[in-house]
Scaffold this active site. Structure first.
Site, PDB file in Angstrom:
ATOM      1  CB  VAL A 214     -10.411  11.749   1.032  1.00 31.04           C
ATOM      2  CG1 VAL A 214     -11.518  11.528   2.061  1.00 31.04           C
ATOM      3  CG2 VAL A 214     -10.856  11.278  -0.344  1.00 31.04           C
TER       4      VAL A 214
ATOM      5  CE1 TYR B  57      -3.841  11.786   4.312  1.00 32.11           C
ATOM      6  CE2 TYR B  57      -2.470  11.523   2.363  1.00 32.11           C
ATOM      7  CZ  TYR B  57      -2.774  11.182   3.667  1.00 32.11           C
ATOM      8  OH  TYR B  57      -1.998  10.255   4.321  1.00 32.11           O
TER       9      TYR B  57
ATOM     10  CG  ASP C  72      -0.249   8.260  -3.276  1.00 29.40           C
ATOM     11  OD1 ASP C  72      -1.225   7.597  -3.676  1.00 29.40           O
ATOM     12  OD2 ASP C  72       0.452   7.937  -2.289  1.00 29.40           O
TER      13      ASP C  72
ATOM     14  CG  ASP D 222       1.293  11.643  -0.273  1.00 32.18           C
ATOM     15  OD1 ASP D 222       1.084  11.165  -1.399  1.00 32.18           O
ATOM     16  OD2 ASP D 222       1.800  10.978   0.655  1.00 32.18           O
TER      17      ASP D 222
ATOM     18  CG  HIS E 183       7.796   1.367  -3.165  1.00 31.24           C
ATOM     19  ND1 HIS E 183       8.685   1.989  -2.310  1.00 31.24           N
ATOM     20  CD2 HIS E 183       6.568   1.546  -2.621  1.00 31.24           C
ATOM     21  CE1 HIS E 183       8.011   2.509  -1.293  1.00 31.24           C
ATOM     22  NE2 HIS E 183       6.716   2.257  -1.461  1.00 31.24           N
TER      23      HIS E 183
ATOM     24  CD  GLU F 289       2.493  -0.062  -2.178  1.00 28.79           C
ATOM     25  OE1 GLU F 289       2.755   1.079  -2.616  1.00 28.79           O
ATOM     26  OE2 GLU F 289       2.962  -0.509  -1.095  1.00 28.79           O
TER      27      GLU F 289
HETATM   28  C1  5GW Z   1      -4.127   7.619   4.201  1.00 26.05           C
HETATM   29  C2  5GW Z   1      -3.677   6.851   5.270  1.00 26.05           C
HETATM   30  C3  5GW Z   1      -4.390   6.791   6.476  1.00 26.05           C
HETATM   31  C4  5GW Z   1      -5.545   7.513   6.561  1.00 26.05           C
HETATM   32  C5  5GW Z   1      -5.986   8.289   5.493  1.00 26.05           C
HETATM   33  C6  5GW Z   1      -5.295   8.346   4.300  1.00 26.05           C
HETATM   34  C7  5GW Z   1      -5.760   9.159   3.174  1.00 26.05           C
HETATM   35  C8  5GW Z   1      -5.286   8.947   1.878  1.00 26.05           C
HETATM   36  C9  5GW Z   1      -6.686  10.235   3.379  1.00 26.05           C
HETATM   37  O1  5GW Z   1      -7.179  10.528   4.494  1.00 26.05           O
HETATM   38  N1  5GW Z   1      -7.080  10.980   2.299  1.00 26.05           N
HETATM   39  C10 5GW Z   1      -6.602  10.745   1.044  1.00 26.05           C
HETATM   40  O2  5GW Z   1      -6.985  11.471   0.102  1.00 26.05           O
HETATM   41  N2  5GW Z   1      -5.748   9.707   0.818  1.00 26.05           N
HETATM   42  C11 5GW Z   1      -5.299   9.455  -0.577  1.00 26.05           C
HETATM   43  O3  5GW Z   1      -4.653   8.198  -0.664  1.00 26.05           O
HETATM   44  C12 5GW Z   1      -4.282  10.494  -1.042  1.00 26.05           C
HETATM   45  O4  5GW Z   1      -4.393  10.656  -2.448  1.00 26.05           O
HETATM   46  C13 5GW Z   1      -2.984   9.813  -0.702  1.00 26.05           C
HETATM   47  O5  5GW Z   1      -1.895  10.344  -1.435  1.00 26.05           O
HETATM   48  C14 5GW Z   1      -3.301   8.366  -1.065  1.00 26.05           C
HETATM   49  C15 5GW Z   1      -2.407   7.315  -0.401  1.00 26.05           C
HETATM   50  O6  5GW Z   1      -2.238   7.575   0.966  1.00 26.05           O
HETATM   51  P1  5GW Z   1      -0.834   8.034   1.540  1.00 26.05           P
HETATM   52  O7  5GW Z   1      -0.229   8.996   0.576  1.00 26.05           O
HETATM   53  O8  5GW Z   1      -0.976   8.511   2.940  1.00 26.05           O
HETATM   54  O9  5GW Z   1       0.007   6.686   1.532  1.00 26.05           O
HETATM   55  P2  5GW Z   1       1.607   6.613   1.513  1.00 26.05           P
HETATM   56  O10 5GW Z   1       1.903   5.139   1.428  1.00 26.05           O
HETATM   57  O11 5GW Z   1       2.109   7.364   0.306  1.00 26.05           O
HETATM   58  O12 5GW Z   1       2.108   7.250   2.787  1.00 26.05           O
HETATM   59 MN    MN Z   2       1.461   8.975  -0.759  1.00 18.50          MN
END
Ligand code: 5GW
Ligand code: MN
Length: 352
Positions: free
Chosen positions: A121, A124, A209, A211, A231, A301
């Protein structure tokens, strides 16, 4: 005497069910990702319980006769540096403890489909290309794999060549400025997706995820009823340091002195029915908390961790299955299979 009215009602219902089922089957026969965009608001909901197919996948494994592989031992393990079973007798998967040839020999003839969900989204979407390309190289190679991409930018979904039996499905989700909203809807969309898939008998799902990239095999050794990944940031820590939700007012609460492992929200999976139950429960608890203005420490989570505390995973994946690129490898990590990329938060996340 047969009541004509009720007979008609039964026939009409049967017809409707038949048509629904047919529509459902047809919508999966397409292969081009761009054609497969389905807005979630037209997704039929609640097409569930009667269609649940009780599967015997996890009862016992059936091996092909005459498969040649190394003799196993119960006294000499290839890994003595790590724990490979939980106190509730679930395997903990580490490199070296399983035989990929044997496992593929068992699971390939079952003709299963592995579903993967990934959310891309907003910004990302930029991670999607590498995710998909590396999944092609490492994620259930040789299996039927259906990757569902949930995105608000369907036109930016990259064209990635996929092997036969592997498909990409793109689903529209509304854009959102708030991560909390995306996060909250993740479980809901997974729940809805599974409700559609159950009658089609596609057995397993992993929710990942975006990323992140694959660097090594992620395959049939990871299959199980309910599968969680420990984790990478906490697997050597005392439970008192786990970032569980600690306020009793939240439905994600885990009391001091409780909790097994800290599991990551970035990868989990299992049988469709199991993950359906998980998604439904986490979504419900998340929403009930939100109504009382509570947001758990690490959103879904935290709810996932609460769920897994009560519902013990039947397979636990080591941090090989979700590492972080910035983290130096610890000696027990013989292979990194999947790893989160280093990201520039200011650049990719929407403003709060
Ligand atoms: C995540 C954090 C803050 C604001 C937006 C997002 C976000 C997450 C986004 O804008 N768009 C999106 O597709 N995501 C989805 O949620 C992705 O698949 C992402 O891998 C997943 C989890 O968010 P991450 O990866 O930022 O969380 P962390 O804990 O791995 O850093
Ligand atoms: Mn992530």
């Amino acid at each position: 005497m047969i009541n004509v009215k009720s007979l008609t009602a039964v026939l009409v219902s049967a017809l409707i069910l038949g048509v629904l089922y047919l529509c459902n089957s047809l919508s999966y026969s397409r292969t081009s990702p761009q054609q497969n965009i389905t807005p979630n608001n037209i997704t039929p909901k609640n097409r569930l319980s009667a269609d649940v197919n009780a599967m015997s996948n996890e009862v016992h494994l059936v091996a092909p006769d005459h498969l040649q592989y190394e003799q196993p031992s119960i006294v000499q393990g290839s890994r003595t540096d790590v724990v490979t079973v939980t106190p509730w007798m679930a395997p903990i998967v580490w490199e070296g403890i399983f035989n990929p040839v044997l496992l593929d020999g068992i699971y390939k003839p079952k003709n299963i489909t592995i579903i993967a969900t990934v959310f891309a989204v907003g910004n990302y979407i930029r991670f999607l290309k590498k995710f998909l390309e590396t999944a092609e190289q490492h994620f259930f190679v040789g299996f039927k794999v259906h990757i569902y991409v949930f995105t608000d930018r369907p036109n930016e979904v990259p064209q990635v060549t996929m092997a036969s039996g592997r498909q990409l499905m793109v689903r529209l989700v509304p854009s959102s400025k708030r991560w909390q909203e995306i996060s909250a809807r993740r479980m809901e969309l997974i729940q809805i997706l599974i409700e559609e898939q159950l009658p089609n008998n596609r057995n397993y799902i992993f929710c990942l995820d975006v990323d992140s990239e694959f660097h090594g095999r992620w395959g049939s050794e990871s299959l199980g009823g309910l599968v969680a990944v420990t984790h990478p940031g906490y697997y050597r820590d005392a439970r008192s340091n786990f970032p569980y939700e600690r306020r009793p007012s939240s439905r994600a609460y885990i009391a001091p002195g409780e909790g097994d492992f800290y599991y990551c929200g970035g990868a989990f999976g299992g049988l469709l029915q199991e993950v359906h139950q998980l998604a439904k429960t986490c979504r419900h608890n998340f929403e009930a908390d939100a109504k009382e203005d509570i947001e758990a420490a690490w959103q879904e989570e935290s709810h996932l961790n609460r769920y897994m505390w009560i519902n013990k995973p039947s397979k636990v994946l080591s941090p090989e299955y979700l590492w972080q690129d910035f983290k130096p490898r610890n000696p027990e990590i013989h292979i990194v299979r999947f790893s989160g990329v280093v990201k520039n938060y200011a650049e990719i996340r929407p403003n709060p």
